[in-house]
Design a protein around this motif. Sequence first.
Motif, PDB file in Angstrom:
ATOM      1  N   VAL A 542       0.819  -1.206   0.000  1.00  0.00           N
ATOM      2  CA  VAL A 542       0.000   0.000   0.000  1.00  0.00           C
ATOM      3  C   VAL A 542       0.856   1.259   0.000  1.00  0.00           C
ATOM      4  CG1 VAL A 542      -0.174   0.170   2.514  1.00  0.00           C
ATOM      5  CG2 VAL A 542      -2.038   1.047   1.087  1.00  0.00           C
ATOM      6  N   ASP A 543       2.106   1.162   0.467  1.00  0.00           N
ATOM      7  CA  ASP A 543       2.978   2.334   0.544  1.00  0.00           C
ATOM      8  C   ASP A 543       3.897   2.468  -0.661  1.00  0.00           C
ATOM      9  OD1 ASP A 543       1.971   3.046   3.078  1.00  0.00           O
ATOM     10  OD2 ASP A 543       3.275   1.562   4.040  1.00  0.00           O
ATOM     11  N   ALA A 544       3.862   1.528  -1.582  1.00  0.00           N
ATOM     12  CA  ALA A 544       4.777   1.561  -2.732  1.00  0.00           C
ATOM     13  C   ALA A 544       4.324   2.586  -3.752  1.00  0.00           C
ATOM     14  CB  ALA A 544       4.856   0.171  -3.366  1.00  0.00           C
ATOM     15  N   ASN A 554      -6.227  -7.092 -12.360  1.00  0.00           N
ATOM     16  CA  ASN A 554      -7.399  -7.607 -11.639  1.00  0.00           C
ATOM     17  C   ASN A 554      -7.174  -7.499 -10.136  1.00  0.00           C
ATOM     18  OD1 ASN A 554      -9.933  -8.732 -11.309  1.00  0.00           O
ATOM     19  ND2 ASN A 554      -9.251 -10.838 -11.578  1.00  0.00           N
ATOM     20  N   ARG A 555      -6.870  -6.275  -9.697  1.00  0.00           N
ATOM     21  CA  ARG A 555      -6.478  -6.028  -8.315  1.00  0.00           C
ATOM     22  C   ARG A 555      -7.589  -6.449  -7.342  1.00  0.00           C
ATOM     23  NH1 ARG A 555      -2.768  -3.085  -5.667  1.00  0.00           N
ATOM     24  NH2 ARG A 555      -1.986  -2.076  -7.572  1.00  0.00           N
ATOM     25  N   ALA A 556      -7.181  -7.151  -6.291  1.00  0.00           N
ATOM     26  CA  ALA A 556      -8.096  -7.509  -5.204  1.00  0.00           C
ATOM     27  C   ALA A 556      -7.869  -6.625  -3.989  1.00  0.00           C
ATOM     28  CB  ALA A 556      -7.916  -8.973  -4.815  1.00  0.00           C
ATOM     29  N   GLY A 557      -6.714  -5.897  -3.940  1.00  0.00           N
ATOM     30  CA  GLY A 557      -6.445  -5.019  -2.811  1.00  0.00           C
ATOM     31  C   GLY A 557      -4.962  -4.752  -2.656  1.00  0.00           C
ATOM     32  N   TRP A 558      -4.552  -4.436  -1.433  1.00  0.00           N
ATOM     33  CA  TRP A 558      -3.172  -4.097  -1.108  1.00  0.00           C
ATOM     34  C   TRP A 558      -2.764  -4.835   0.172  1.00  0.00           C
ATOM     35  CZ3 TRP A 558      -7.071  -1.063  -2.685  1.00  0.00           C
ATOM     36  CH2 TRP A 558      -6.890  -0.302  -3.858  1.00  0.00           C
ATOM     37  N   TRP A 559      -1.488  -4.758   0.535  1.00  0.00           N
ATOM     38  CA  TRP A 559      -1.044  -5.316   1.790  1.00  0.00           C
ATOM     39  C   TRP A 559      -0.112  -4.336   2.479  1.00  0.00           C
ATOM     40  CZ3 TRP A 559       4.172  -5.542   2.079  1.00  0.00           C
ATOM     41  CH2 TRP A 559       4.899  -5.731   0.885  1.00  0.00           C
ATOM     42  N   ARG A 560       0.034  -4.517   3.779  1.00  0.00           N
ATOM     43  CA  ARG A 560       1.002  -3.731   4.529  1.00  0.00           C
ATOM     44  C   ARG A 560       1.471  -4.563   5.709  1.00  0.00           C
ATOM     45  NH1 ARG A 560      -3.113   0.782   6.979  1.00  0.00           N
ATOM     46  NH2 ARG A 560      -3.999  -0.488   8.663  1.00  0.00           N
ATOM     47  N   ASP A 561       2.714  -4.318   6.114  1.00  0.00           N
ATOM     48  CA  ASP A 561       3.308  -5.050   7.224  1.00  0.00           C
ATOM     49  C   ASP A 561       3.439  -4.139   8.434  1.00  0.00           C
ATOM     50  OD1 ASP A 561       3.609  -7.369   5.745  1.00  0.00           O
ATOM     51  OD2 ASP A 561       5.559  -6.769   4.968  1.00  0.00           O
ATOM     52  N   SER A 606     -15.492  -1.952   7.668  1.00  0.00           N
ATOM     53  CA  SER A 606     -14.458  -1.491   6.739  1.00  0.00           C
ATOM     54  C   SER A 606     -13.944  -0.137   7.221  1.00  0.00           C
ATOM     55  CB  SER A 606     -15.031  -1.375   5.333  1.00  0.00           C
ATOM     56  OG  SER A 606     -16.144  -0.486   5.323  1.00  0.00           O
ATOM     57  N   ILE A 607     -12.977   0.420   6.489  1.00  0.00           N
ATOM     58  CA  ILE A 607     -12.391   1.712   6.856  1.00  0.00           C
ATOM     59  C   ILE A 607     -12.001   2.441   5.575  1.00  0.00           C
ATOM     60  CG2 ILE A 607     -10.045   0.783   7.032  1.00  0.00           C
ATOM     61  CD1 ILE A 607      -9.639   2.687   9.435  1.00  0.00           C
ATOM     62  N   ARG A 608     -12.068   3.772   5.621  1.00  0.00           N
ATOM     63  CA  ARG A 608     -11.628   4.599   4.491  1.00  0.00           C
ATOM     64  C   ARG A 608     -10.195   5.085   4.760  1.00  0.00           C
ATOM     65  NH1 ARG A 608     -15.339   6.431   0.740  1.00  0.00           N
ATOM     66  NH2 ARG A 608     -17.528   5.984   1.228  1.00  0.00           N
ATOM     67  N   ILE A 609      -9.314   4.864   3.802  1.00  0.00           N
ATOM     68  CA  ILE A 609      -7.934   5.335   3.914  1.00  0.00           C
ATOM     69  C   ILE A 609      -7.494   5.882   2.560  1.00  0.00           C
ATOM     70  CG2 ILE A 609      -7.360   3.670   5.738  1.00  0.00           C
ATOM     71  CD1 ILE A 609      -5.927   2.008   3.621  1.00  0.00           C
ATOM     72  N   TYR A 610      -6.458   6.704   2.588  1.00  0.00           N
ATOM     73  CA  TYR A 610      -5.897   7.250   1.356  1.00  0.00           C
ATOM     74  C   TYR A 610      -4.852   6.288   0.807  1.00  0.00           C
ATOM     75  CZ  TYR A 610      -8.212  11.740   1.823  1.00  0.00           C
ATOM     76  OH  TYR A 610      -9.162  12.737   1.877  1.00  0.00           O
ATOM     77  N   ILE A 611      -4.991   5.939  -0.451  1.00  0.00           N
ATOM     78  CA  ILE A 611      -4.025   5.077  -1.137  1.00  0.00           C
ATOM     79  C   ILE A 611      -3.639   5.781  -2.426  1.00  0.00           C
ATOM     80  CG2 ILE A 611      -3.604   2.826  -2.186  1.00  0.00           C
ATOM     81  CD1 ILE A 611      -5.721   1.657  -0.359  1.00  0.00           C
ATOM     82  N   ASN A 612      -2.365   6.158  -2.505  1.00  0.00           N
ATOM     83  CA  ASN A 612      -1.865   6.852  -3.693  1.00  0.00           C
ATOM     84  C   ASN A 612      -2.705   8.079  -4.022  1.00  0.00           C
ATOM     85  OD1 ASN A 612       0.152   4.851  -4.058  1.00  0.00           O
ATOM     86  ND2 ASN A 612      -1.314   3.571  -5.197  1.00  0.00           N
ATOM     87  N   GLY A 613      -3.039   8.840  -2.967  1.00  0.00           N
ATOM     88  CA  GLY A 613      -3.753  10.092  -3.144  1.00  0.00           C
ATOM     89  C   GLY A 613      -5.247   9.958  -3.330  1.00  0.00           C
TER      90      GLY A 613
END
Length: 631
Positions: A542-544, A554-561, A606-613
Motif C-alpha cells: 500500500v505504501d509503494a 485484476n487487483r483484489a487489494g493491497w497489503w502492509r506489514d 471497513s475503513i476509508r484510507i488514502y491510497i496513492n492520493g
Amino acid sequence: MTSPAHTLLDVSHVSHLSQPSNHAPSSRDSIETPPVPMCPIGHEVDPAQQAHDSEPEEAREPRRPAFATYLTLTRYGPPGLYYHGQRQPRGDGDPESFDVWVCSPIECLAATHDERGDNHGLLLRFKPPYGGWRQWAMPLRLLKGSGEELRGELLDMGVRINPDAHKWLNKWLAQSAPEDKVIAATRVGWHTLEGGRAFVMPRRTIAQGELARRVSFQSEFASHDDYATAGTLEGWRDNIGQLCSGNPLMVLAVSTALAGPLLYLTHRQAAGIHLVGDSSNGKTTLLEVAASVWGAPDFKRTWRATGNGLEGIAAALSDTALVLDEIGEADGREIGATVYALGNGVGKARASRNGTARRPHRWRIAVLSSGERTLAAHMSAAGKRPHAGQAVRLLDIPAKRKHGAFDHLHRLDDGRAFADHLKSEVTRHYGRVGPAFIEKLVSEERDLAGEVDRFAQIPGFDATRPLQGRAAKALALIGLAGELAAEYGLVGWKQGEAMAAAVGAFQTWAAEQGGARTEHEQILANVFGFIERHGDARFSNVDADPAYGPVVHNRAGWWRDDADGRAFLFNREGLNEALGGFDLKRGTEALEVAGWIVERESAARSIRIYINGTRRRVYVIRPAESEEIQA
C-alpha cells in the motif's frame, strides 16, 4: 319387521394380502365376514334375518321417504342403496310411490373429525359387485359442488353409481348422522391422543387396546396406499433379513428405513444418508431391500421430481421412509433447497384460491438416497455452492465394498448374482417389517432419546466439531433402529451389527468430508485460500509508488506489514470474490467473529484510507491459521 342385530365394525382391522399384485388394495379395509353396523339414515336388510320374519319381503312396504340398503336382489332391483320416495300427483290423488336404485350397498359407520375438531367426514363401508367389503373415511368437503370428486373415488374402489341418481347419494351422505365418532387422522404417522399414542396408516391404526378402534385415516384420495404387503414377516426375515448379516451397507440401509418411526420418539425431525458409488455396483438393490420394509418395489422413488412433488411425497410418508434413487436425475439448482426442506420437515407456505394461507405440508422422515455423485458435486455441477447444513442433513456414505456394495455373498457366486437374488425376493416379501416394528414401539417404555445420546458417545462416534456431532447423532439413531429391530426378532442380523455399521459409516463420512466445516469455517477457509493463491499477484504494497512497483492486474487489494504481521486491504470486489459465494454481510460477520478484521470504523466493518492520493474503502484483514481453517 324387527331390525337385525348390529355391532360396530372394528375400524382398525386390516386384511393383509398374501400375494403381490399390480392392483394394490386401496387405503380401505377388505373384510370377509363383516358385522352389520347400524346407520341412522340407511340400513342393510340382512337376507338371513328376512327368512325369519313372519311377513315376506314382497308384501312389506318401506317407510317413505327414506333410504335403505339391501344386500340381495329385491323386488326393486339389484342390491344397493335405494331411495324410497313419494310424489304428489296433480289434483287430489293419493301420493305415488317411487323407488330409485342409488348405488352399490353402502353404509355410514361413524362421524369423523381430527384432533382439533376440523376436517370432518364420514366413515363409510361399502360392497362393490366384485370383492369384499371396503372402508373409507370420506372428507365432507368432497360434497361441495356436484360431488364429482367423491363419486370418482367411490367408482375407483368399485362402487357402482346410478348416473341419474347421484343427487340422492349426495343427499344421503349429507343427511347421515351416525352416533359413533372416530378421530380422523389426515396424515400418516404418530398421533398423540387421550389414552396414548397411535400410529396411523392408510389401512390400519396401530395402538394399544381400544385406542386403535378410535382412529381412522382420512384422505380425499381413497385408492392411494403406498404401504402394500405381500408374503410374511417370517419370509422376509428368512429370505432377505438374514442376507443382510455380514453386509454393513445392507444393515445400514434397512436400519435407515426403520429409523423413521423413531424420529418422533427421540424428538428429532429427520435423518438421511446418501449412498455414493459407481453405476451397477448394487446401490439400487440396497434401496429396494430397504423399501421392502414398508411396501412393494415401487415404494422406492427417484430424484426425478420437483421440490414441491417431493414435499407431497414426504408428507404422505411421514414417520416412515423416503427412498430416492439416482440423485443425478434431480435438478442441481433445486436439490439444495429440497434437502433443506426434507431435513426441516416443513414445506413451502402457499396461498389458497381465495388468497388465505394454506397450512404447509409437515413431516418427519428418514431419507435414503443413492447416486454416482455426492450431493456437493451434483450442486457444484449446476453452479450452486453446497452448504455444510445440507451435507449433514444427507450424509454421503461411499458404497464401495468387497463385492460392489456387498461384503458377504452367502454362498452365491458373485455380487451380481447376489443382487439378482435380492431383487427377486423383495417382490415376494414386503410391507411386513415396518408395521411389525411399530407394533413393538407403541408399547416401548424406554427413553429412546436418551439411548441415542448414549450411543452417540460410544468410541467410534468421536466428534470434534459441531457438525460432526450432528452426524454422529443421526447415525446413532439409525443404529438404534437396527438394534431394536434385532432385539424384537424382526430382522436376521445379530445384535451389535447395526451399531457397528453406523459407526463405520460415520468414520467413513468424516474422513471423506474432512470434518464437515460449518459456514463460518468455510468462509475463513475461502478467504485464507484466496490469499494463498493470489497474495503475490493481485495485491501490492500500500505504501509503494505505483510508478516503480509491479503492475497488478485484476487487483483484489493491497497489503502492509506491521509489528503484528501482514494485513491485507481488500477492496469490495476482491473480498466478494474471496468469500466464494457467501454474501458480504455474512462473510464480514464471520471474519469479525474470528478476529481477522483488525481495523474498522465504528459503524462498519471497513475503513476509508488514502491510497496513492485517492480515498478508498477497504477491509483490513489479517488471517490467522487455526484449527478452523486446517484440513
